[in-house]
Enzyme design. Structure first.
Site, PDB file in Angstrom:
ATOM      1  N   LYS A  79     -31.980  -6.893  -9.746  1.00  0.00           N
ATOM      2  CA  LYS A  79     -31.158  -7.404  -8.664  1.00  0.00           C
ATOM      3  C   LYS A  79     -30.868  -6.352  -7.594  1.00  0.00           C
ATOM      4  O   LYS A  79     -31.125  -6.579  -6.401  1.00  0.00           O
ATOM      5  CB  LYS A  79     -29.843  -7.902  -9.283  1.00  0.00           C
ATOM      6  CG  LYS A  79     -28.729  -8.174  -8.337  1.00  0.00           C
ATOM      7  CD  LYS A  79     -27.481  -8.474  -9.139  1.00  0.00           C
ATOM      8  CE  LYS A  79     -26.913  -7.217  -9.762  1.00  0.00           C
ATOM      9  NZ  LYS A  79     -25.617  -6.825  -9.193  1.00  0.00           N
ATOM     10  N   THR A  80     -30.350  -5.213  -8.021  1.00  0.00           N
ATOM     11  CA  THR A  80     -29.978  -4.172  -7.064  1.00  0.00           C
ATOM     12  C   THR A  80     -31.202  -3.693  -6.303  1.00  0.00           C
ATOM     13  O   THR A  80     -31.148  -3.424  -5.101  1.00  0.00           O
ATOM     14  CB  THR A  80     -29.340  -2.982  -7.791  1.00  0.00           C
ATOM     15  OG1 THR A  80     -28.355  -3.487  -8.687  1.00  0.00           O
ATOM     16  CG2 THR A  80     -28.680  -2.042  -6.816  1.00  0.00           C
ATOM     17  N   ASP A 119     -23.837  -8.818  -2.570  1.00  0.00           N
ATOM     18  CA  ASP A 119     -24.128  -8.516  -3.966  1.00  0.00           C
ATOM     19  C   ASP A 119     -23.131  -9.289  -4.842  1.00  0.00           C
ATOM     20  O   ASP A 119     -22.012  -9.570  -4.406  1.00  0.00           O
ATOM     21  CB  ASP A 119     -23.959  -7.001  -4.162  1.00  0.00           C
ATOM     22  CG  ASP A 119     -24.437  -6.549  -5.522  1.00  0.00           C
ATOM     23  OD1 ASP A 119     -25.239  -7.268  -6.147  1.00  0.00           O
ATOM     24  OD2 ASP A 119     -24.022  -5.461  -5.961  1.00  0.00           O
ATOM     25  N   GLU A 120     -23.501  -9.612  -6.058  1.00  0.00           N
ATOM     26  CA  GLU A 120     -22.593 -10.296  -6.990  1.00  0.00           C
ATOM     27  C   GLU A 120     -21.898 -11.494  -6.319  1.00  0.00           C
ATOM     28  O   GLU A 120     -20.683 -11.647  -6.391  1.00  0.00           O
ATOM     29  CB  GLU A 120     -21.507  -9.338  -7.512  1.00  0.00           C
ATOM     30  CG  GLU A 120     -22.041  -8.064  -8.131  1.00  0.00           C
ATOM     31  CD  GLU A 120     -22.458  -8.207  -9.585  1.00  0.00           C
ATOM     32  OE1 GLU A 120     -22.611  -9.358 -10.052  1.00  0.00           O
ATOM     33  OE2 GLU A 120     -22.662  -7.170 -10.229  1.00  0.00           O
ATOM     34  N   GLN A 155     -23.273 -15.052 -14.970  1.00  0.00           N
ATOM     35  CA  GLN A 155     -22.503 -13.826 -15.193  1.00  0.00           C
ATOM     36  C   GLN A 155     -21.191 -13.839 -14.415  1.00  0.00           C
ATOM     37  O   GLN A 155     -20.628 -12.785 -14.102  1.00  0.00           O
ATOM     38  CB  GLN A 155     -23.325 -12.600 -14.799  1.00  0.00           C
ATOM     39  CG  GLN A 155     -24.510 -12.368 -15.717  1.00  0.00           C
ATOM     40  CD  GLN A 155     -25.177 -11.032 -15.451  1.00  0.00           C
ATOM     41  OE1 GLN A 155     -24.605  -9.985 -15.721  1.00  0.00           O
ATOM     42  NE2 GLN A 155     -26.378 -11.071 -14.903  1.00  0.00           N
ATOM     43  N   ARG A 190     -26.541  -6.796 -22.469  1.00  0.00           N
ATOM     44  CA  ARG A 190     -26.390  -5.353 -22.212  1.00  0.00           C
ATOM     45  C   ARG A 190     -27.361  -4.539 -23.047  1.00  0.00           C
ATOM     46  O   ARG A 190     -27.588  -3.368 -22.783  1.00  0.00           O
ATOM     47  CB  ARG A 190     -24.960  -4.863 -22.536  1.00  0.00           C
ATOM     48  CG  ARG A 190     -23.836  -5.386 -21.660  1.00  0.00           C
ATOM     49  CD  ARG A 190     -24.132  -5.342 -20.205  1.00  0.00           C
ATOM     50  NE  ARG A 190     -24.645  -6.619 -19.732  1.00  0.00           N
ATOM     51  CZ  ARG A 190     -25.264  -6.792 -18.591  1.00  0.00           C
ATOM     52  NH1 ARG A 190     -25.458  -5.782 -17.785  1.00  0.00           N
ATOM     53  NH2 ARG A 190     -25.725  -7.973 -18.225  1.00  0.00           N
TER      54      ARG A 190
END
Length: 716
Positions: A33-34, A217-218, A248, A596
């Site tokens: 994503k980033t 973002d997010e 998420q 994670r």
DNA sequence: TGGGAGTGCTTTTTT
DNA sequence: AGCACTCCCA
């Protein structure tokens, strides 16, 4: 340029090289994503489609903003300093500083953090003679923040009964007080920035024309106001590139609206939805478990993670006899992993609530395993730092009553409660700040408070020409703060922290350059409020990482221990009581936790747990049954129980009159009920015809008290 | 003024 | 249980 796009997979490449359109990138956990976000920016710049000034990139945390900036600098040779990359709050602060007059703020307006806000609410409540039991201050803060996050001012707030009327009135008083003092709370930064753009046509047009691309973002974590702010900024034709993952979304409790994603999809981005589903992080079994869990949620935008990596190891499941037993298992496993060469820092222990860390910490400590706990007090939240900052705030803005009250008598100057009451009454009457009301006092208070005001005036004069770090040194010394901590027995650490504050200021000056014509002070204070600093934990050190599942979002580890998987704890009972929405958020949290792990995942639970000073008997989390059994490797009952002598064993007849057995039933026993199914006895009470047991039936029927005379229970 | 006792709360948390 | 907060007394 080809370097830039070289390592991208097909959907990533498609996202990065989209033409100027509104787009929603559904980016699963570990899908890069980033990388897509920063590469998109780099690509827009490298292909000369826009200049840096036309880009706005917004994140939720300073850490994410820093990371984005760092990656971008590595990708394109460009000076990112002038770019609008930052958190929502950071960018709004920037806008308000630039247009403080238009926004109706003093040039040196201060930012209230949550603690400051709470203090302000309490003080105002007292002044207004409001009952703080009927109207708990924390609840009032939440009421105010929730309204601001919906874009609602006190004047527009809906009133439907006396109770809300009182709170809305208070909200109005609070607004007025903030304006008098020239301070903004966090939500105010956003709302005021939004209103500024909305009302001020020239400014709005300016920013709408300036920004051509807005990258978020997010996105699943945005609240209504943040979404409205983005829409307003994009009103002049800018394209929104929103990256997020509805699976998420774990911050509903603090106002995040996953619905923004649906709305954006329906109203804005059309068919420009790209799914990033290839996961580069976890082995197949872990992903399969995550997918299986999240599939139990309804209303998802839909996504299925896959990986090219093999299935990997099974997911290890352990059920301890007690929380202590669970902790012992975890620490034993970690020790053996570390012996096998796994770095300790690649082992994380996650839990639903921070209180759970205690037992695990204890066991790690006993076994001499180095560990770091995330969460807790942060640098700029420390008492001594807040005190020093309060002095600095008063130099810039004497009307800041919160800062005034924090240090007017610290170190002690013989200014007691009576003096302050008089002062507050005077200020209220004169409709001015405490600082300005000081002159109207009489008697002894006039002297003591007057001396304090004199001190601040003197400090302001003496520091006028000094560089920021020296201002802080001088103020800490002359105010008596340093002397106070020198005398204190345990004061050395606080002195060290104050020293560290001076260094932080020096670093800040170096990094940011001096912004704002008023010098660096106001900028540094805003920085201190907006970025509370690191948690205690240091990354990268060879220590086991302990944190809540929330804190783990965005991080990854080779080995993850997810502990306390019990009905009532994870999913948390409070969430379950909120109905489906609550349970689904817990499930997303579970999804975040599971994803994670890179290589190995442990899921553990305990049959009994110390909670709020009482032993609770637990049923395993219903989330276990949402994972296909073939993915799991059960390690249960291969060990002997942890010796009961290490903690006082349950004995019949508790000291408080409660019992651990009644009529042949005992706490911890598994039972079956004709109607409710299987459960565990968690409490016993009464005798003879009154004998009752409390049974935890887990997800289905929950907790039930059953009279043994009537209920048909069979032992399992 | 400061400390000691008593009281009540306890999911998650960034800005 | 543990912690934060309040209140009261020397």
């Amino acid at each position: 340029m080809s370097d830039l796009l070289h390592h991208l997979n097909a959907p990533q490449l498609q996202a990065v090289t989209l033409p100027p359109v509104h787009a929603l990138i559904l980016a699963g956990a570990g899908s890069g994503k980033t990388r897509v976000l920063t590469t998109r920016i780099a690509w827009l710049l490298a292909t000369n489609q826009v200049g840096p000034a036309a880009l706005l990139a917004v994140t939720f945390t300073n850490k994410a903003a820093r990371e984005m900036t760092a990656r971008l600098t590595a990708q394109v040779p460009i000076n990112v300093r002038g770019m609008w990359i930052g958190t929502f709050h950071g960018l709004c602060n920037r806008m308000l500083r630039a247009h403080y007059r238009e926004a109706g703020l003093p040039q040196t307006f201060q930012i209230l953090d949550s603690g400051d806000q709470l203090a302000m609410v309490k003080r105002l409540q007292k002044n207004l003679g409001m009952d703080d039991e009927k109207y708990p201050p924390r609840e009032l803060c939440h009421f105010i923040n929730a309204h601001k996050e919906q874009g609602v001012r006190a004047a527009q707030a809906e009133v439907y009964d006396h109770y809300t009327q009182q709170r809305v009135d208070f909200y109005a008083e609070y607004e007025a007080q903030c304006n008098r003092e020239g301070v903004c709370d966090f939500a105010e930064l956003l709302l005021r920035s939004y209103e500024l753009l909305q009302r001020n046509e020239p400014l709005r047009t300016h920013y709408q024309q300036r920004f051509k691309h807005i990258l978020v973002d997010e996105f699943q974590d945005t609240n209504r106001l943040q979404y409205a702010w983005l829409q307003l900024l994009a009103g002049g034709g800018a394209k929104i590139f929103a990256v997020g993952d509805d699976d998420q979304s774990i911050y509903r409790f603090r106002g995040a609206e996953v619905g923004n994603m649906r709305d954006f999809e329906a109203q804005w981005c059309g068919d420009n939805i790209i799914r990033l589903e290839q996961n580069y992080r976890s082995h197949g079994n872990i992903l399969a478990a995550a997918n299986a869990i999240i599939q139990h949620n309804s209303d998802r935008l839909g996504k299925n993670l896959w990986t090219e990596t093999g299935a990997g190891e099974p997911i290890r499941v352990f059920e301890g006899y007690s929380d202590l037993d669970e902790a012992r298992f975890i620490v034993e496993e970690i020790r053996s992993l570390v012996r096998d060469g796994v770095p300790a820092s690649q082992c994380a222990v996650l839990y639903r609530s921070n209180a759970q860390s205690r037992v695990i910490e204890h066991e790690l400590f006993t076994q001499a395993v180095p560990y770091k706990v995330y969460g807790g007090l942060r640098f700029f939240e420390r008492q001594e730092i807040k005190h020093a900052l309060a002095y600095l705030r008063l130099l810039g803005n004497p009307d800041d009553d919160t800062a005034f009250l924090r240090v007017v008598n610290f170190p002690t100057r013989g200014i007691g409660a009576r003096s302050l009451e008089n002062l507050q009454a005077a200020a209220h009457q004169m409709n001015c700040s405490l600082y300005n009301a000081a002159a109207s006092l009489s008697g002894k208070a006039a002297q003591t408070v007057g001396a304090f005001v004199g001190l601040i005036e003197r400090l302001r004069n003496e520091t006028a020409a000094l560089p920021l770090p020296e201002i802080i040194e001088h103020v800490s010394e002359v105010s008596g703060l340093l002397e106070h901590y020198r005398r204190e027995k345990e004061g050395q650490e606080r002195l060290d922290n104050l020293n560290e504050l001076v260094s932080a200021a020096a670093t800040f000056i170096d990094a940011e350059g001096v912004i704002g014509e008023h010098g660096a002070l106001a900028d540094f204070l805003a920085h201190a409020s907006l970025e509370a600093g690191e948690h205690q934990a240091g990354e990268g050190q060879e220590a086991v990482q302990l944190m809540s599942v929330h804190a783990a979002k965005g991080l990854e580890f080779d080995v993850v221990f997810l502990s306390g998987l019990e009905q009532g704890l994870f999913p948390h009972e409070n969430a379950v009581n909120e109905g489906t929405a609550g349970l689904e958020e817990e499930r997303r949290l579970m999804y975040v936790a599971v994803t994670r792990a890179r290589q190995r995942l442990y899921l553990s639970s305990a049959q009994s747990r110390m909670l709020h000073g009482q032993t609770r008997y637990c049923v395993p989390s219903p989330f276990f049954s949402e994972i296909p059994g073939e993915l799991l490797l059960r390690l249960n009952h291969t060990r002997t129980p942890y010796p009961a002598s290490n903690r006082q064993a349950d004995t019949a007849g508790g000291w408080d009159g409660s019992a651990s057995t009644v009529a042949g039933w005992r706490i911890g026993q598994s039972v079956e009920h004709a109607k409710f199914g299987a459960g565990v006895i968690v409490a016993c009470e009464g005798r003879g015809a009154d004998a009752r047991v409390q049974v935890n039936f887990g997800g289905g029927a929950g907790m039930k008290w059953l009279a043994l005379e009537y209920a048909k229970l069979t032992p399992l």
